[in-house]
Design an enzyme around this catalytic site. Structure first.
Site, PDB file in Angstrom:
ATOM      1  N   SER A   1     -56.752  27.964 -18.047  1.00 49.79           N
ATOM      2  CA  SER A   1     -55.447  27.080 -18.753  1.00 49.79           C
ATOM      3  C   SER A   1     -54.708  27.392 -19.373  1.00 49.79           C
ATOM      4  CB  SER A   1     -55.448  25.469 -18.421  1.00 49.79           C
ATOM      5  OG  SER A   1     -55.919  25.758 -19.974  1.00 49.79           O
TER       6      SER A   1
ATOM      7  N   ASN B   1     -63.754  20.729 -15.381  1.00 48.55           N
ATOM      8  CA  ASN B   1     -63.716  20.854 -16.679  1.00 48.55           C
ATOM      9  C   ASN B   1     -64.324  20.072 -17.416  1.00 48.55           C
ATOM     10  OD1 ASN B   1     -62.805  22.321 -19.338  1.00 48.55           O
ATOM     11  ND2 ASN B   1     -60.175  22.343 -18.993  1.00 48.55           N
TER      12      ASN B   1
ATOM     13  N   ASP C   1     -54.851  27.428 -14.498  1.00 41.99           N
ATOM     14  CA  ASP C   1     -54.303  26.391 -13.714  1.00 41.99           C
ATOM     15  C   ASP C   1     -53.935  25.721 -14.223  1.00 41.99           C
ATOM     16  OD1 ASP C   1     -55.469  23.709 -12.786  1.00 41.99           O
ATOM     17  OD2 ASP C   1     -56.992  23.491 -14.423  1.00 41.99           O
TER      18      ASP C   1
ATOM     19  N   GLY D   1     -58.390  16.452 -11.282  1.00 42.78           N
ATOM     20  CA  GLY D   1     -59.600  15.821 -12.310  1.00 42.78           C
ATOM     21  C   GLY D   1     -61.040  15.158 -11.523  1.00 42.78           C
TER      22      GLY D   1
HETATM   23  P1  13P Z   1     -61.399  17.345 -15.153  1.00 38.69           P
HETATM   24  O1  13P Z   1     -60.681  17.784 -16.465  1.00 38.69           O
HETATM   25  O2  13P Z   1     -61.007  15.634 -15.109  1.00 38.69           O
HETATM   26  O3  13P Z   1     -62.686  17.656 -14.702  1.00 38.69           O
HETATM   27  O4  13P Z   1     -60.489  17.821 -14.488  1.00 38.69           O
HETATM   28  C1  13P Z   1     -60.579  18.803 -14.453  1.00 38.69           C
HETATM   29  C2  13P Z   1     -59.154  19.758 -13.507  1.00 38.69           C
HETATM   30  O5  13P Z   1     -58.444  18.925 -12.662  1.00 38.69           O
HETATM   31  C3  13P Z   1     -58.240  20.670 -14.428  1.00 38.69           C
HETATM   32  O6  13P Z   1     -57.192  21.120 -13.095  1.00 38.69           O
END
Ligand code: 13P
Length: 284
Positions: free
Chosen positions: A50, A232, A82, A209
């Site tokens: 990110s 993540n 990201d 997510g």
């Molecule tokens: P989480 O952190 O909820 O696993 O989501 C990761 C994500 O979508 C990164 O873009």
């Protein structure tokens, strides 16, 4: 092996009905835990950083660490930005060798999101870099990006069709009820919406997510046409839990290798679990 464009990894996944993990790296232990797991599972891999992670680690460190890791492996690996929101950071990633970028213009009205995404696509495609975009707003918190539940909105199939046609993106992140970070309630995925979007856009769709989404729902989403699943938080949680457990049990511990190493092993085990759920094992 060199980094490969994310589009190549996703096209194969789309054709063969599985998904590839878009797994976030936050430091060296994440990178190693993730790539070693993918290597053992013979799975293709999308390593993603990110804007916040790039700021924390440093652009040169990210690129050079990933290149060092990729040199040792035979599996196809893409390096992806990201949730890029800053034009300069996106261009910097392209110049520094990322093989894919996400432009997240989901907070803008449709017309503006299309116009901005198109500009990124033009620059990225001219050098063979893949582009992922987002339509609809995914709730929750990821780094500095925070979308309040009341502002989250689902992807409209009509708009998705128009967006992809007009922008030429390679993959689309859709909002169907997932949220970044830790879920407040039980996630309710809108599978009907996913089906409608996939029917109109026979191309790679991305689920963000995914950490707190039950396994059976992730499997269902993958069989219905999700080809990239982002994780993540789940890796952050197992890494930190392992370190916390070790430091709680042995307060005199001071050598970081003695707790970061087991933290890295915990990430590796979790990545292997996720790869199995996504069906990308033995697809490298
Ligand atoms: P989480 O952190 O909820 O696993 O989501 C990761 C994500 O979508 C990164 O873009």
């Amino acid at each position: 092996m060199d980094l490969v464009p994310m589009a190549d990894i996703l096209k194969k996944a789309d054709k063969e009905y599985y998904a590839v993990g878009g797994f976030n790296i936050n430091n060296m232990e994440f990178l190693q835990g993730i790539i070693w797991a993918a290597e053992e599972a013979k799975s293709p891999l999308i390593l993603q950083a990110s804007e916040g992670a790039i700021k924390y680690i440093g652009m040169d460190y990210v690129v050079n660490m990933v290149e060092a890791a990729v040199k040792e492996t035979e599996i196809p690996v893409a390096l992806h930005l990201d949730h890029g929101s800053n034009y300069d950071v996106i261009m910097d990633c392209i110049r520094n060798g990322f093989s894919s970028v996400m432009f997240d213009g989901s907070k803008y009205p449709l017309k503006q999101n299309i116009r901005l995404t198109k500009e990124i696509v033009k620059a990225a495609h001219s050098v063979g870099v893949t582009v992922e975009a987002e339509l609809g707003q995914i709730g929750g918190a990821e780094d500095d990006l925070e979308v309040d539940e009341k502002d989250a909105s689902f992807t409209e199939p009509d708009e998705a069709e128009e967006f992809v046609k007009k922008t030429g993106v390679d993959a689309l992140a859709i909002a169907i009820g997932t949220a970044h970070g830790v879920y407040k309630g039980k996630p309710e995925l809108d599978f009907k919406r996913l089906k409608e979007i996939k029917a109109r856009l026979d191309f790679p769709l991305v689920l963000h997510g995914a950490s707190g989404v039950p396994k059976k729902d992730v499997i269902r989403a993958v069989t219905m046409g999700i080809n990239k699943v982002n994780v993540n938080t789940a890796f952050q949680q197992v890494f930190t839990a392992k370190i916390r457990e070790l430091l709680d049990n042995e307060p005199e511990l001071y050598d970081p290798r003695k707790y970061c190493g087991p933290g890295r092993d915990a990430i590796k085990a979790k990545v292997k679990e996720k790869i199995k759920v996504l069906g990308s094992e033995n697809r490298a």
